[in-house]
Design an enzyme around this catalytic site. Structure first.
Site, PDB file in Angstrom:
ATOM      1  CE1 TYR A 147      -3.688   2.500   0.478  1.00  0.00           C
ATOM      2  CE2 TYR A 147      -2.480   3.280   2.415  1.00  0.00           C
ATOM      3  CZ  TYR A 147      -3.503   3.434   1.484  1.00  0.00           C
ATOM      4  OH  TYR A 147      -4.327   4.529   1.561  1.00  0.00           O
ATOM      5  CG  ASP A 242       5.592   3.679   0.982  1.00  0.00           C
ATOM      6  OD1 ASP A 242       5.864   4.309   2.023  1.00  0.00           O
ATOM      7  OD2 ASP A 242       4.427   3.534   0.562  1.00  0.00           O
ATOM      8  CE  LYS A 270       0.757   4.857   8.374  1.00  0.00           C
ATOM      9  NZ  LYS A 270       0.766   4.009   7.221  1.00  0.00           N
TER      10      LYS A 270
END
Ligand SMILES: *Cc1c(COP(=O)(O)O)cnc(C)c1O
Length: 433
Positions: A147, A242, A270
């Site tokens: 994702y 990522d 995050k």
């Protein structure tokens, strides 16, 4: 399911359904994957969450990753309060964005130039644009089950072959938006070789979660990231890690340190915002010089480098250094490994569940037999059994992300009793045959 009081959660969710699609502001929160009513929270303190019905939970979700120090760490809260008194936003340079960027580059020394954005979605989307600008090529390669946020070109389902042009996975995404996205299975060498054989000269970027943590936890097989590094170098394509989830968590230097492979581009999110909306992308200087105003790849943000988020991110990284977070988390992780080996050995031997942990990431898969190596294998799992375990966790006061495709996160405050609770529930629900 549900020995807990949840009338207040139910009432709020019910009213929210009239206001937000599905009652939520991000789909996984709706509990579609596990059934039942989403828990509506009121407060987080350290490792403990309290809901609006007076229940409390040991948190293993960490707001999907940022809260590696637990909720409301005093250093983070006071940094944010102090910043709030000077300004919430300038929309202009401020001193702290440089301090945080320099701290990030101290932790990830191969990162030469970066830019702050406000979400992981923006970070990967902008990294892709930059890679296309830098290479003059259009196609990107994406792994099924990884994702990277919800940019149109990434909302793509795998086709039926080994290495295929994908189909949009979401309504509202045009075929044109994904026509340059090629999908391949994770941990598959032959599929990536086939892709480069077919489209080699057109591929701008291979985008990968260096450790896949959005399909449960799937580690890269020995040598896989090195293989991606070599083939992209040979073929003139760029490699994007990522690290929105792995950054500042899998190791201090991220995946480059944990797996010994250095990409051309990174996306972070995050933890970098310490619980406030911040993310970043960056990489080698000559690539990042394509970003405007130096170069012609446009990218901008009203709240980019937001002072509150910079303060929270910086306080988080500094506190992690101060408390020796990585050593502490590894010790907690090893304690969890021991508990699992003690209490779930039979179930693992019988293939009822599998467990994997890396740094402060952990994951149980139910009913997959051996530990899955790609998304197709993850999908073979027993999701009704996961849902049963999930609700038993809630009833026992353990909060995890409400989906069988998510990982659990350790924070620096977890103690043995918390881990015993977590594992004890699994042992209760999943009995050896
Ligand atoms: C969470 C996540 C994103 C998306 O970040 P948002 O801030 O939710 O847009 C991208 N990539 C990975 C690996 C993620 O885990």
């Amino acid at each position: 399911m549900g020995s807990r009081a949840n009338q207040n959660s139910m009432a709020i969710v019910e009213a929210s359904r009239k206001v937000f699609p599905g009652g939520v502001n991000s789909p996984v929160r709706a509990f579609s994957g596990v059934g039942g009513t989403p828990v509506v929270f009121e407060k987080g303190a350290g490792k403990t969450l309290s809901d609006v019905d007076g229940n409390s939970y040991i948190d293993f979700c960490a707001s999907w990753g940022p809260l590696i120090l637990g909720y409301s760490h005093p250093s983070v809260v006071s940094a944010v309060q102090k910043q709030a008194e000077s300004a919430l936003t300038f929309g202009a340079p401020s001193a702290n964005e440089l301090v945080l960027a320099e701290k990030v580059m101290e932790w990830v020394p191969q990162l030469e130039m970066m830019r702050f954005v406000s979400s992981g979605t923006e970070a990967t989307m902008s990294a892709i644009r930059t890679a296309r600008a830098a290479t003059g090529r259009n196609k990107i390669v994406k792994f099924v089950g990884c994702y990277h946020g919800h940019a149109d070109c990434l909302l793509v389902d795998a086709g039926s072959g080994l290495a295929t042009l994908g189909q949009p996975s979401s309504a509202g995404v045009t075929e044109g938006a994904v026509v340059d996205t090629i999908t391949v299975p994770y941990n598959d060498v032959a599929a990536v070789e086939a892709v480069f054989e077919k489209w080699g000269q057109d591929i701008a970027l291979v985008a990968v979660e260096p450790m896949a943590a959005n399909m449960g936890l799937v580690l890269p097989q020995e040598g896989y990231l090195k293989f991606l590094r070599e083939i992209t170098l040979q073929q003139g394509a760029l490699l994007l890690f990522d690290e929105v989830m792995t950054g500042f968590r899998v190791a201090q230097g991220g995946a480059a340190e944990a797996f010994g492979v250095v990409p051309d581009l990174w996306a972070f999110g995050k933890i970098i915002g310490g619980g406030l909306p911040a993310a970043a992308y960056g990489g080698r200087r000559e690539i990042m010089e394509h970003v405007s105003p130096l170069g012609s790849a446009y990218q901008a943000g009203t709240l980019s480098g937001n002072p509150l988020a910079m303060a929270a991110g910086l306080a988080t990284l500094e506190e992690m250094e101060r408390c020796g977070a990585f050593e502490k988390l590894e010790q907690t992780g090893q304690a969890l490994d021991h508990l699992v080996a003690d209490q779930l050995a039979m179930q693992m031997e019988q293939g009822q569940l599998s467990y994997v942990r890396k740094a402060s990431f952990f994951c149980f898969f139910f009913g997959t037999g051996k530990h899955p190596q790609n998304f197709a294998e993850v999908s073979q799992g027993d999701f009704p059994l996961f849902a049963k375990v999930y609700h038993a966790w809630l009833d026992a006061g353990v909060y995890m992300g409400p989906s069988g495709y998510e990982v659990g996160f350790l924070n620096t405050l977890h103690e043995k009793a918390d881990l015993e609770k977590l594992v004890g529930v699994v042992a209760d629900v999943v009995r050896p045959k």
